[in-house]
Design a protein around this motif. Sequence first.
Motif, short mmCIF file in Angstrom:
data_model
loop_
_atom_site.label_atom_id
_atom_site.label_comp_id
_atom_site.label_asym_id
_atom_site.label_seq_id
_atom_site.Cartn_x
_atom_site.Cartn_y
_atom_site.Cartn_z
N LEU A 268 1.18 -0.55 -6.61
CA LEU A 268 0.85 0.88 -6.65
C LEU A 268 1.79 1.61 -7.61
N HIS B 114 1.03 3.44 -11.44
CA HIS B 114 1.36 4.83 -11.73
C HIS B 114 2.23 4.98 -12.97
N LYS C 230 3.34 9.72 -0.13
CA LYS C 230 2.13 9.43 -0.91
C LYS C 230 1.80 7.94 -0.90
N ALA D 209 -1.59 6.27 0.64
CA ALA D 209 -2.44 5.43 -0.20
C ALA D 209 -2.67 4.05 0.42
#
Length: 88
Positions: free
Chosen positions: A12, A16, A25, A29
Amino acid sequence: MLSEKAAKILLLLIRHENRTMTAGKIAGALGISERSVNTYLKEVYDFCREENIRVSNKTGVGIAVCCPGREEVGAICTRRCPFCDVAH
């Protein structure tokens, strides 16, 4: 070797691309608690340190994997983690 959840957190963060994400966050997710994220982040930090991948972590700002090449980090992750069968 990374656990499945630690690998998902790393993937993840890689996706990003140098942008920060808070533990909240990341938790949202991945559908896990923020406390779990913080526990697994220790594993992610250790992995990144072993592989010379820089991680930025600033209180109130978030966490980011600072890598020169997304492909390089993806290749390391895939090579070292059995859960990383997703294309990076």
